[in-house]
Design an enzyme around this catalytic site. Structure first.
Site, PDB file in Angstrom:
ATOM      1  N   GLU A  65       1.720  -4.578  -0.791  1.00  0.00           N
ATOM      2  CA  GLU A  65       1.122  -3.105  -1.931  1.00  0.00           C
ATOM      3  C   GLU A  65      -0.034  -4.172  -3.048  1.00  0.00           C
ATOM      4  O   GLU A  65       0.908  -5.196  -4.052  1.00  0.00           O
ATOM      5  CB  GLU A  65       2.783  -2.958  -2.965  1.00  0.00           C
ATOM      6  CG  GLU A  65       1.898  -1.504  -2.918  1.00  0.00           C
ATOM      7  CD  GLU A  65       3.491  -0.989  -3.782  1.00  0.00           C
ATOM      8  OE1 GLU A  65       4.536  -0.092  -2.867  1.00  0.00           O
ATOM      9  OE2 GLU A  65       3.846  -0.465  -4.803  1.00  0.00           O
ATOM     10  N   ARG A  98      11.651  -0.481  -0.736  1.00  0.00           N
ATOM     11  CA  ARG A  98      10.120  -1.795  -0.372  1.00  0.00           C
ATOM     12  C   ARG A  98       9.637  -2.015   0.799  1.00  0.00           C
ATOM     13  O   ARG A  98      10.077  -1.963   1.719  1.00  0.00           O
ATOM     14  CB  ARG A  98      10.548  -3.040  -1.335  1.00  0.00           C
ATOM     15  CG  ARG A  98      11.032  -3.001  -2.623  1.00  0.00           C
ATOM     16  CD  ARG A  98      10.139  -2.694  -3.914  1.00  0.00           C
ATOM     17  NE  ARG A  98      10.616  -2.823  -5.688  1.00  0.00           N
ATOM     18  CZ  ARG A  98      11.021  -1.745  -5.892  1.00  0.00           C
ATOM     19  NH1 ARG A  98      10.069  -1.080  -6.025  1.00  0.00           N
ATOM     20  NH2 ARG A  98      10.785  -1.469  -7.334  1.00  0.00           N
ATOM     21  N   HIS A 117       3.153   5.098  -4.364  1.00  0.00           N
ATOM     22  CA  HIS A 117       4.844   4.107  -5.145  1.00  0.00           C
ATOM     23  C   HIS A 117       4.864   4.980  -6.347  1.00  0.00           C
ATOM     24  O   HIS A 117       4.876   5.280  -7.414  1.00  0.00           O
ATOM     25  CB  HIS A 117       4.361   2.692  -5.627  1.00  0.00           C
ATOM     26  CG  HIS A 117       5.355   2.416  -6.106  1.00  0.00           C
ATOM     27  ND1 HIS A 117       5.681   0.751  -5.632  1.00  0.00           N
ATOM     28  CD2 HIS A 117       6.607   2.404  -6.133  1.00  0.00           C
ATOM     29  CE1 HIS A 117       7.426   0.719  -6.286  1.00  0.00           C
ATOM     30  NE2 HIS A 117       7.734   1.411  -6.182  1.00  0.00           N
TER      31      HIS A 117
HETATM   32  C1  DGY Z   1      11.966   1.582  -8.888  1.00  0.00           C
HETATM   33  O1  DGY Z   1      12.037   1.926 -10.047  1.00  0.00           O
HETATM   34  O2  DGY Z   1      12.238  -0.593  -8.404  1.00  0.00           O
HETATM   35  C2  DGY Z   1      10.217   1.568  -8.401  1.00  0.00           C
HETATM   36  O3  DGY Z   1       9.971   1.664  -7.463  1.00  0.00           O
HETATM   37  C3  DGY Z   1       9.480   1.116  -9.492  1.00  0.00           C
HETATM   38  O4  DGY Z   1       8.835   0.070  -9.503  1.00  0.00           O
END
Ligand code: DGY
Length: 334
Positions: A276, A247, A294
């Site tokens: 983001e 993240r 992402h």
């Molecule tokens: C997750 O599944 O956490 C991926 O990053 C998609 O957002």
């Protein structure tokens, strides 16, 4: 024909795969054509028109929204649930589900891709060829750094970190790791071992000082927000490369841009961003970064499987049952 008591579902963005058909077979399902703003989503959740909302990582489900919500559950189309205040949902009896397991390998693949692409200057090479600037092989053309024989430091030792370790052993790397949520509880040799080798457990300071690649595999939490800050970057080797497929806010992105500009570290491969989809000023101008939008879980089969899991979670919650993949507070491991 739907009965009056059929559950109603809200899907904040269309998802590929069987998920939406599974929901439609169970009850009226509204799939929004454009992603809702926070206040639109809050109004929809408060409307009483839906039992379960199927959300994505970009949908903020915070305490304020949950306080108004007339929902049985929130089914997140993601494994990471930092967009949802899981504790506040639990206090209000609103269940939360996620999609673990299925995206472990593709996310690990993306971490390796970013390591290789950054170390071996893949994008600069691609750009050179496309622009017509490639004039034949040259001894000093786009020299990068080694991967084999180098040390990979994994922050986190959950499913995705271990999948990255398996791949890294295949590349002949030395692998170390540290954990954050449990004070780096000492792991047994069995717990440290994955196919291909045994990883070394170290403290964060040692990991930052020793690793040629620092790859992040922890959930976003108050504990991990800006874990990689100015001080952490200064503690790294000048030839270190930071990889983030977890993240964005785990990294202080402004400090990262400064560190990349001044040579405090050598490069970064990022799939996620602090604000983001916005990027920190200057990030996109740097040659020593590889930036992906992402894509960690973005294969056809995985996104399809995520939609199936998210729908199964939603169906269970609509029926007043715990979802097959329930997220309960405190949320610690991915
Ligand atoms: C997750 O599944 O956490 C991926 O990053 C998609 O957002």
């Amino acid at each position: 024909m739907q009965t009056l008591s059929a559950p109603r579902f809200l899907v904040t963005r269309a998802v590929p795969g069987p998920g939406i058909a599974l929901l439609e077979a169970a009850g009226p399902t509204t799939v929004l054509e454009t992603p809702p703003s926070y206040s639109e989503l809050s109004d929809l959740c408060a409307s009483g028109g839906f039992e379960v909302v199927l959300t994505q990582a970009a949908d903020r489900i915070d305490e304020e929204l949950l306080a108004r919500a007339a929902l049985r559950g929130v089914s997140n189309y993601a494994v990471g649930c930092d967009n949802i205040d899981v504790a506040a949902a639990a206090r209000r009896g609103i269940r939360v589900g996620n999609t673990p397991g299925v995206l472990t390998d593709p996310t690990a693949d993306i971490a390796l891709l970013l390591m290789l692409a950054t170390a071996r200057r893949c994008l600069e090479g691609d750009q050179l060829v496309r622009s017509g600037g490639f004039a034949g092989v040259k001894p000093d053309l786009l020299l990068g750094s080694d991967v084999s024989g180098r040390t990979l430091g994994l922050v986190g030792w959950g499913r995705i970190a271990r999948a990255v370790a398996r791949r890294a052993f295949g590349f002949g790397m030395r692998v170390c790791f540290t954990t954050v949520h449990d004070g780096n509880r000492s792991r047994s040799p069995e717990e440290r071992t994955v196919a291909g080798g045994e990883a070394i457990q170290v403290g964060l300071d040692t990991l930052l000082a020793d690793s040629h690649f620092v790859s992040l595999h922890v959930p976003l939490s108050p504990q991990t927000r800006h874990l990689i800050d100015r001080n952490a970057l200064a503690a790294m080797r000048p030839d270190a490369i930071v990889i983030n497929t977890a993240r964005g806010p785990i990294v202080d992105e402004v400090a990262l841009v400064d560190g990349l500009r001044t040579g405090a570290i050598a490069g970064a491969g990022l799939d996620v961003y602090e604000l983001e989809p916005a990027l920190a000023p200057g990030l996109a101008d740097l040659a020593n970064v590889v930036l992906l939008p992402h894509l960690g879980s973005a294969t056809r089969s995985v996104r399809g499987e995520m939609s199936r899991l998210a729908a199964l979670n939603a169906l269970a919650m609509a029926a007043g049952k715990p979802p097959p993949h329930e997220v309960l507070p405190p949320v610690v491991v991915r």
